[in-house]
Design a protein around this motif. Structure first.
Motif, PDB file in Angstrom:
ATOM      1  N   LEU A 294      -4.358   0.915   7.186  1.00 42.65           N
ATOM      2  CA  LEU A 294      -5.168   0.263   6.158  1.00 42.65           C
ATOM      3  C   LEU A 294      -4.872  -1.235   6.090  1.00 42.65           C
ATOM      4  O   LEU A 294      -5.789  -2.051   5.932  1.00 42.65           O
ATOM      5  N   ALA A 295      -3.598  -1.599   6.218  1.00 44.37           N
ATOM      6  CA  ALA A 295      -3.247  -3.018   6.197  1.00 44.37           C
ATOM      7  C   ALA A 295      -3.897  -3.759   7.354  1.00 44.37           C
ATOM      8  O   ALA A 295      -4.305  -4.921   7.209  1.00 44.37           O
TER       9      ALA A 295
ATOM     10  N   LEU B 222       0.828  -1.205   0.000  1.00 48.68           N
ATOM     11  CA  LEU B 222       0.000   0.000   0.000  1.00 48.68           C
ATOM     12  C   LEU B 222       0.862   1.254   0.000  1.00 48.68           C
ATOM     13  O   LEU B 222       0.536   2.248  -0.663  1.00 48.68           O
ATOM     14  N   LEU B 223       1.965   1.214   0.734  1.00 50.22           N
ATOM     15  CA  LEU B 223       2.875   2.355   0.782  1.00 50.22           C
ATOM     16  C   LEU B 223       3.412   2.679  -0.610  1.00 50.22           C
ATOM     17  O   LEU B 223       3.461   3.838  -1.021  1.00 50.22           O
ATOM     18  N   HIS B 224       3.809   1.645  -1.345  1.00 48.08           N
ATOM     19  CA  HIS B 224       4.321   1.876  -2.692  1.00 48.08           C
ATOM     20  C   HIS B 224       3.234   2.384  -3.632  1.00 48.08           C
ATOM     21  O   HIS B 224       3.494   3.244  -4.485  1.00 48.08           O
ATOM     22  N   LEU B 225       2.029   1.869  -3.490  1.00 48.28           N
ATOM     23  CA  LEU B 225       0.934   2.350  -4.335  1.00 48.28           C
ATOM     24  C   LEU B 225       0.628   3.818  -4.040  1.00 48.28           C
ATOM     25  O   LEU B 225       0.395   4.616  -4.969  1.00 48.28           O
ATOM     26  N   LEU B 226       0.645   4.188  -2.775  1.00 47.97           N
ATOM     27  CA  LEU B 226       0.437   5.590  -2.416  1.00 47.97           C
ATOM     28  C   LEU B 226       1.570   6.462  -2.945  1.00 47.97           C
ATOM     29  O   LEU B 226       1.341   7.564  -3.450  1.00 47.97           O
ATOM     30  N   ARG B 227       2.788   5.949  -2.860  1.00 47.34           N
ATOM     31  CA  ARG B 227       3.936   6.729  -3.323  1.00 47.34           C
ATOM     32  C   ARG B 227       3.894   6.903  -4.847  1.00 47.34           C
ATOM     33  O   ARG B 227       4.190   7.990  -5.350  1.00 47.34           O
ATOM     34  N   CYS B 228       3.539   5.855  -5.556  1.00 46.09           N
ATOM     35  CA  CYS B 228       3.397   6.003  -7.006  1.00 46.09           C
ATOM     36  C   CYS B 228       2.331   7.042  -7.348  1.00 46.09           C
ATOM     37  O   CYS B 228       2.487   7.820  -8.297  1.00 46.09           O
ATOM     38  N   THR B 229       1.262   7.077  -6.561  1.00 47.98           N
ATOM     39  CA  THR B 229       0.203   8.052  -6.792  1.00 47.98           C
ATOM     40  C   THR B 229       0.697   9.477  -6.558  1.00 47.98           C
ATOM     41  O   THR B 229       0.461  10.374  -7.381  1.00 47.98           O
TER      42      THR B 229
END
Length: 212
Positions: free
Chosen positions: A201-202, A98-105
């Motif tokens: 969230l996790a 989730l952290l990586h998905l947020l960072r990509c966003t």
């Protein structure tokens, strides 16, 4: 009496655990496969140069060696602590995804130029495996993934000396990447917010049994 930690054998007997672990690992592998192209796109874009009075107060130094020593020792401590604890490990892996998905966003939405005085932060392992590109990636700025990852591990391990060490490592990395001018102070200050959100969230997806 306290509830004993659930072992891998016990966790593996549960279909829901196996399914969630498989999905998270598959998504992490998929993300790793697409990151090189994503970061090449990020690097090619024109971004905005931000004023940063806090960064200007810090001396500029090449601290790559110390930075990655702290990062990899911290990651090692977190992994060794979490490996015998299947549910906390699964939650940490989910939070990392989730952290990586947020960072990509955030990287997609906020194109930035690196701070003035940037000293290239060299990480041979990550550059070879994930960020492989003809030139160094310098525009993966908001937010600081290194700072957020160490804080995420601090949240994932049991309370005690390991958490305190990882919290200290988080503070050290935030300071070091700013001294390197590899990040704005805004990137570092925002990292705890995204790490905390990812971990929370996790926890909604991976309930952790007590004492695990």
């Amino acid at each position: 009496m306290s509830t004993p930690v659930i072992t891998w054998r016990e966790a593996w007997r549960q279909p829901a655990f196996r399914a969630r672990l498989g999905v998270v690992l598959a998504l992490l592998l998929t993300l790793a496969a697409v990151l090189p192209r994503f970061f090449a796109w990020v690097q090619a874009r024109h971004g905005r140069l931000l004023p940063d009075p806090l960064l200007a107060l810090l001396p500029a130094r090449d601290v790559s060696g110390l930075t990655f020593a702290v990062i990899y020792l911290g990651i090692g401590l977190g992994v060794v602590t979490l490996l015998p604890r299947p549910y906390p490990l699964l939650r940490a892996l989910t939070a990392y995804l989730l952290l990586h998905l947020l960072r990509c966003t955030t990287l997609a939405l906020l194109p930035l130029e690196p701070p003035i005085g940037l000293i290239i932060l060299r990480d041979p392992l990550v550059e070879q495996l994930f960020y492989a590109a003809p030139a160094p990636i310098t525009k993966d700025l908001f937010f600081s993934g290194h700072t957020a990852t160490l804080l995420l591990l601090a949240l994932a391990v049991p309370a005690g000396w390991r958490r305190r060490v990882l919290l200290a490592a988080t503070l050290a990395i935030g300071l070091l990447v700013m001294m390197q001018r590899a990040h704005y102070s805004y990137d570092v200050l925002a990292a705890p917010l995204f790490a905390g959100l990812s971990f929370w969230l996790a926890g909604r997806f991976i309930p952790t049994p007590p004492n695990n």
